[in-house]
Design an enzyme around this catalytic site. Structure first.
Site, PDB file in Angstrom:
ATOM      1  CG  HIS A 455      -2.143   0.714   0.940  1.00 18.08           C
ATOM      2  ND1 HIS A 455      -2.351   1.705   0.353  1.00 18.08           N
ATOM      3  CD2 HIS A 455      -3.581   0.175   1.055  1.00 18.08           C
ATOM      4  CE1 HIS A 455      -3.759   2.201   0.211  1.00 18.08           C
ATOM      5  NE2 HIS A 455      -4.490   1.062   0.783  1.00 18.08           N
ATOM      6  CG  ASP A 459      -2.659   4.838  -3.106  1.00 16.35           C
ATOM      7  OD1 ASP A 459      -2.013   4.691  -1.969  1.00 16.35           O
ATOM      8  OD2 ASP A 459      -2.766   6.167  -3.613  1.00 16.35           O
TER       9      ASP A 459
END
Length: 482
Positions: A455, A459
């Site tokens: 992450h 995203d």
């Protein structure tokens, strides 16, 4: 008479030896001129390794390019090629020794065969403190020779001691197949204890398995005898040992190999240090299977495409469309490095653990070239014959368990500093709605692909976009040609 020591930097002609410490020491009151051979660094990240086997024995002549030892690194067993003329005077580290730091003295060589007997009782401590403590690369410019008078109290230790060396020299080369060596290292077996039945006494996989079977029988007989005399077994228990299992328990302790240790450390680092998330997608591969069948039918034995080959190419196309998935997280440099090339790491199960050989620049290669390269890399990975640059690196990874029909979904652990790994499950035939079919449905070949993403680099929305692009390419495989 005091001893004088001259330390002369020598620059190696080999890329291997330039990363290993080699100091020439001449003790005028003790040993003839000689060179200490240090543990080589066979990869940029190697800090220690195991000495699997010596292929030369003391007194043997050495020629440039000859293999003198086999070194086990964290993920491969590699040949140590020497690049000088001379004779192996003394082996300082016996084969089978583990966790040897890079640059630690492992052997001595001389240029004159007549000097070999002088090193019969040479020991590691006789190699000099400089050769054991210096870790800096030697300068290329010649330096003025310096003579340093040794303290009087150290003069005694400069001469060879009369007592026998603690390091036992091997009695000659042990011939064994690469697979046999790999299994022996994994199981902690000394090849000297195994009787070879192959040509010239060569040890084969069957010999190792036979040795393990005999050892297991002997172990069970011993444990049976111990169970028959519980009083004796109880009295032999010592404080500080591992908890004892019940008298009926049966188990085997397997030594942790260097490779397993490194795998454990890296995966623990990944699971504890990466904020990962997963995205799964059920994808139809019916068209992909038809394309594969069509291409293989006209291959004329030039290639044989697998589903995995096609998936590697599909991942490459998706990675070019969503570059965030094809990136490194590099906090020390304070950057996210997005690659323009796509180097796909392909997870391969080997007898000693997981390896990830790399198919480089997949965006510039066709399916046949990708397929042939994967087959060659996998073949050498399973016998631990990959060079470090062939499995270290990669920009994105694929792990395929599709050959196991019990695996309909799984997740994989990211291989840092990569940001994406794709887990491929088995192909399933699924009933889908089909208005054109007689019964209103038809069967489709589908596979569940699960992406694990970092992450910090990519995203969630971008991870989903990557999976969408991958699904599009796989379900419309002609897009791989664009």
């Amino acid at each position: 008479m005091s001893a004088f020591v001259r330390v002369v930097p020598r620059i190696s002609r080999s890329s291997v030896l330039t990363r290993s410490l080699r100091l020439q020491l001449r003790c005028y009151a003790s040993y003839p001129e000689h060179t200490i051979i240090g543990m080589p660094a066979l990869s940029p990240t190697m800090t220690q390794g195991n000495l699997a086997a010596w292929t030369k024995k003391e007194g043997d002549q050495l020629s440039p390019g000859e293999v003198i030892a086999e070194i086990e690194t964290d993920k491969a067993q590699m040949d140590f090629e020497f690049q000088e003329d001379g004779y192996l005077a003394k082996i300082l580290v016996p084969e089978g020794t583990k966790d040897i730091p890079v640059n630690k003295p492992i052997a001595v060589y001389v240029e004159d065969k007549a000097d070999v007997p002088a090193f019969k009782d040479f020991k590691l401590e006789d190699s000099g403190s400089d050769s054991k403590t210096s870790t800096k690369a030697q300068p290329a410019e010649p330096q003025a020779e310096k003579k340093q008078e040794a303290p009087a109290e150290e003069t005694k230790t400069s001469a060879p001691e009369a007592k026998k060396s603690d390091v036992a020299a091997p009695q000659g080369r042990i011939f064994a197949s690469p697979l046999a060596k790999t299994i022996a290292l994994e199981k902690g077996i000394s090849l000297k204890d195994v009787h070879g039945t192959g040509p010239r006494g060569r040890i084969t996989k069957a010999d190792i398995e036979s040795y393990l079977e005999k050892s297991s029988k002997q172990s069970s007989q011993t444990s049976g005898a111990a169970a028959a005399t519980p009083a004796a077994a109880t009295s032999s228990t010592t404080a500080g040992s591992a908890p004892s299992p019940s008298s009926t328990a049966s188990y085997e302790d397997v030594p942790i190999s260097t490779m397993r240790s490194i795998i454990g450390e890296r995966l623990l680092q990944s699971t504890q240090g990466i904020p990962s998330y997963i995205v799964s997608s059920k994808i139809s591969i019916s068209k992909l299977l038809k394309l594969r069948q069509s291409l293989n039918a006209t291959a004329n034995d030039k290639y044989k495409l697998s589903i995995n080959d096609l998936l590697v190419k599909a991942i490459t196309v998706a990675a070019k469309r969503v570059p965030d998935a094809n990136a490194y997280w590099l906090p020390n440099e304070n950057v996210i490095r997005k690659f323009k090339n796509v180097d796909v790491s392909v997870a391969v199960a080997t007898p000693t653990g997981l390896l990830t050989p790399i198919v480089k620049n997949c965006e510039a290669k066709g399916l046949s070239q990708i397929s042939n390269e994967i087959k060659e890399l996998v073949k050498r990975a399973r016998i631990n014959k990959l060079a470090p640059e062939e499995f270290q690196g990669g920009t994105i990874c694929i792990s395929n368990m599709g050959m196991n029909n019990a695996v309909n979904m799984f997740t994989s652990i990211i291989n840092p500093p990569q940001s994406t790994i794709l887990a491929i499950a088995t192909v399933e035939r699924v009933a889908v709605e089909d208005a054109a079919a007689e019964n209103g449905f038809s069967f489709d070949n589908q596979v569940t692909i699960t992406g694990t993403f970092d992450h910090r680099t990519i995203d969630g929305a971008k991870g989903a976009e990557f999976m969408k692009e991958l699904k599009t390419v796989i379900e419309n495989p002609l897009e791989m040609l664009l």
